[in-house]
Design a protein around this motif. Structure first.
Motif, short mmCIF file in Angstrom:
data_model
loop_
_atom_site.label_atom_id
_atom_site.label_comp_id
_atom_site.label_asym_id
_atom_site.label_seq_id
_atom_site.Cartn_x
_atom_site.Cartn_y
_atom_site.Cartn_z
N LYS A 4 -4.14 -15.17 4.60
CA LYS A 4 -4.32 -15.00 6.03
C LYS A 4 -4.97 -13.67 6.42
O LYS A 4 -5.49 -13.53 7.53
CB LYS A 4 -2.96 -15.12 6.73
CG LYS A 4 -2.34 -16.51 6.61
CD LYS A 4 -1.02 -16.58 7.35
CE LYS A 4 -0.42 -17.98 7.30
NZ LYS A 4 -1.24 -18.96 8.06
N HIS A 5 -4.93 -12.67 5.53
CA HIS A 5 -5.47 -11.35 5.86
C HIS A 5 -6.32 -10.83 4.71
O HIS A 5 -7.37 -11.38 4.43
CB HIS A 5 -4.32 -10.40 6.24
CG HIS A 5 -3.54 -10.88 7.41
ND1 HIS A 5 -4.03 -10.85 8.69
CD2 HIS A 5 -2.30 -11.44 7.48
CE1 HIS A 5 -3.12 -11.35 9.53
NE2 HIS A 5 -2.07 -11.73 8.82
N TYR A 6 -5.85 -9.78 4.02
CA TYR A 6 -6.60 -9.31 2.86
C TYR A 6 -5.69 -9.16 1.64
O TYR A 6 -5.90 -9.79 0.62
CB TYR A 6 -7.32 -7.99 3.16
CG TYR A 6 -8.07 -7.49 1.95
CD1 TYR A 6 -9.26 -8.10 1.56
CD2 TYR A 6 -7.55 -6.46 1.16
CE1 TYR A 6 -9.92 -7.69 0.42
CE2 TYR A 6 -8.23 -6.04 0.02
CZ TYR A 6 -9.41 -6.66 -0.34
OH TYR A 6 -10.07 -6.26 -1.48
N ASP A 7 -4.66 -8.29 1.75
CA ASP A 7 -3.81 -8.05 0.60
C ASP A 7 -2.51 -7.40 1.05
O ASP A 7 -2.37 -6.95 2.20
CB ASP A 7 -4.51 -7.12 -0.41
CG ASP A 7 -4.17 -7.46 -1.85
OD1 ASP A 7 -3.10 -8.07 -2.09
OD2 ASP A 7 -4.97 -7.13 -2.75
N LEU A 8 -1.54 -7.34 0.15
CA LEU A 8 -0.36 -6.51 0.39
C LEU A 8 -0.79 -5.05 0.44
O LEU A 8 -1.70 -4.64 -0.28
CB LEU A 8 0.68 -6.71 -0.73
CG LEU A 8 1.73 -7.80 -0.54
CD1 LEU A 8 2.56 -7.96 -1.81
CD2 LEU A 8 2.66 -7.48 0.64
N VAL A 9 -0.12 -4.26 1.26
CA VAL A 9 -0.56 -2.90 1.52
C VAL A 9 -0.38 -1.99 0.31
O VAL A 9 0.57 -2.13 -0.46
CB VAL A 9 0.19 -2.33 2.75
CG1 VAL A 9 1.67 -2.06 2.42
CG2 VAL A 9 -0.48 -1.08 3.27
N SER A 10 -1.31 -1.06 0.16
CA SER A 10 -1.25 -0.01 -0.86
C SER A 10 -1.13 1.34 -0.17
O SER A 10 -1.61 1.52 0.95
CB SER A 10 -2.50 -0.02 -1.75
OG SER A 10 -2.65 -1.26 -2.40
N ILE A 11 -0.51 2.30 -0.87
CA ILE A 11 -0.32 3.65 -0.33
C ILE A 11 -0.82 4.64 -1.36
O ILE A 11 -0.28 4.73 -2.46
CB ILE A 11 1.16 3.92 0.00
CG1 ILE A 11 1.70 2.88 0.98
CG2 ILE A 11 1.34 5.34 0.56
CD1 ILE A 11 3.18 3.00 1.26
N THR A 12 -1.85 5.41 -1.00
CA THR A 12 -2.46 6.30 -1.98
C THR A 12 -2.30 7.78 -1.66
O THR A 12 -2.73 8.62 -2.43
CB THR A 12 -3.97 5.98 -2.11
OG1 THR A 12 -4.61 6.20 -0.84
CG2 THR A 12 -4.18 4.54 -2.55
N ASN A 13 -1.69 8.11 -0.50
CA ASN A 13 -1.49 9.53 -0.17
C ASN A 13 -0.41 9.66 0.89
O ASN A 13 0.07 8.66 1.45
CB ASN A 13 -2.79 10.19 0.28
CG ASN A 13 -3.43 9.48 1.48
OD1 ASN A 13 -2.81 9.33 2.54
ND2 ASN A 13 -4.67 9.02 1.31
#
Length: 365
Positions: free
Chosen positions: A272-281
């Motif tokens: 439905k969107h793009y991806d599960l969220v990632s956190i890089t900073n």
């Protein structure tokens, strides 16, 4: 099973994708603040919110125009509407965890919206007075996290000095409990209060005022905030009925208030969107934790998973795991585990079995 699932996750994203979690848009048409807010909500997410100095630089670089423009900050004057904040972005001020001197805060000198510390006890004080102050440096400049500045500045000047030369004014009880800070005598620390609120309801404490007067409440009818691009983006206040250009922002995240297993959450986001969220900073952590606070479950799935086959944690978006916010004592090497962020407390990360169900955050194209 582990190897096939790992390949499935990576094959789901066949190219490397990176973007900001939110995007600024400069709108050159002159509108009142209310009209600008309506336009942004209809075409993007809302009037621009600014959560830190990195955001401020991005805002400035989003246009070559040197003008004054609305941002999404509005004041609701009156002493009863004031809230206390920590200066360092991302820290939540807890009214139940304070160290006020007896009888404080009291507005004894009129509008006292900044905090002075003397031997660990707090007093509210007019922001325009000059005192020494303590800066916090997250990079441990000169092998020190805390720096006592022995010349005097107003509270806004002290905040600006710390942000330009270190990280911020010393903020949070953990920092104040450091032995090098405890002995501070009549020093500014990173606490202030005001009546300003962000248009989208977020609780970010970042302020970038040009003048100390903007920390004083009840000034005429100047209750909407502008950024002055010809003055390094410093903020000022103006009559909300004036017509000016403005900044909108478009959020690239969405909190899904449905409870799903980690794999179900991953599939939902990718469909439905793009991806599960990632956190890089750290900046991304602070932005995302504001969303997590609105979840209906105690924790929220992140796009971070452990692979037993290769013995490492990986982001499903293929981002490098360069930043983490694990809670202390968490063992991070179990099979069939993925990461969640806690809704309350410090919004730290914990590992949870994949088959448990939580809300989750999707990133959008």
């Amino acid at each position: 099973m582990q190897w096939s699932l790992f390949l499935f996750i990576l094959m789901g994203q066949s190219f490397f994708f990176t973007c900001h979690l939110y995007v600024y848009h400069f709108i050159g048409e002159n509108k009142t603040w209310d009209e600008a807010q309506k336009y942004c909500r209809e075409n993007y997410t809302d009037l621009a919110i600014v959560s830190n100095m990195t955001d401020m630089e991005r805002l400035r670089k989003s246009t070559e125009t040197l003008t004054e423009a609305w941002i999404g900050l509005h004041s609701y004057p009156g002493k009863d509407n004031r809230r206390w904040y920590w200066s360092l972005p991302g820290l939540k001020f807890n009214e139940n965890q304070t160290r006020w001197e007896s009888g404080e805060p009291n507005d004894n000198g009129g509008q006292e919206n900044c905090l002075l510390m003397n031997n660990q006890k707090w007093s509210d004080y007019p922001c325009g007075y000059k005192f020494r102050f303590i800066c916090y440096n997250e990079t441990k400049q000169f092998n020190k996290s805390f720096h006592l500045i022995n010349y005097t500045l107003t509270w806004p000047q002290a905040q600006r000095y710390c942000r330009e030369n270190h990280t911020d004014l010393v903020s949070g009880l953990d920092q104040l409990d450091d032995n090098s800070v405890k002995s501070g005598s009549y020093v500014w620390i990173g606490v202030f209060r005001d009546t300003w609120r962000w248009s989208d309801g977020r609780n970010f404490s970042f302020r970038n005022w040009e003048y100390v007067e903007d920390l004083v409440d009840g000034q005429s009818n100047k209750t909407c905030a502008t950024t002055m691009l010809n003055r390094a983006g410093k903020w000022s206040s103006a009559d909300c009925n004036e017509e000016k250009p403005f900044f909108c922002y478009d959020d690239k995240l969405i909190l899904i208030n449905e409870s799903k297993t980690w794999v179900e959450a991953l599939n939902y986001c990718r469909k439905k969107h793009y991806d599960l969220v990632s956190i890089t900073n750290l900046d991304e952590q602070r932005w995302i934790q504001e969303r997590v606070k609105k979840a209906s479950t105690e924790s929220v799935w992140l796009g971070l998973r452990y692979t037993c086959t290769l013995d490492f944690w990986f982001w499903v978006s293929d981002e490098v795991v360069s930043y983490t916010n694990w809670a202390s004592g968490v063992e991070c090497d179990d099979c069939d585990m993925s990461a969640v962020m806690e809704r309350e407390g410090r919004n730290q990360w914990f590992k949870k079995p994949d088959n448990e169900t939580f809300n989750f955050i999707c990133s959008k194209n």
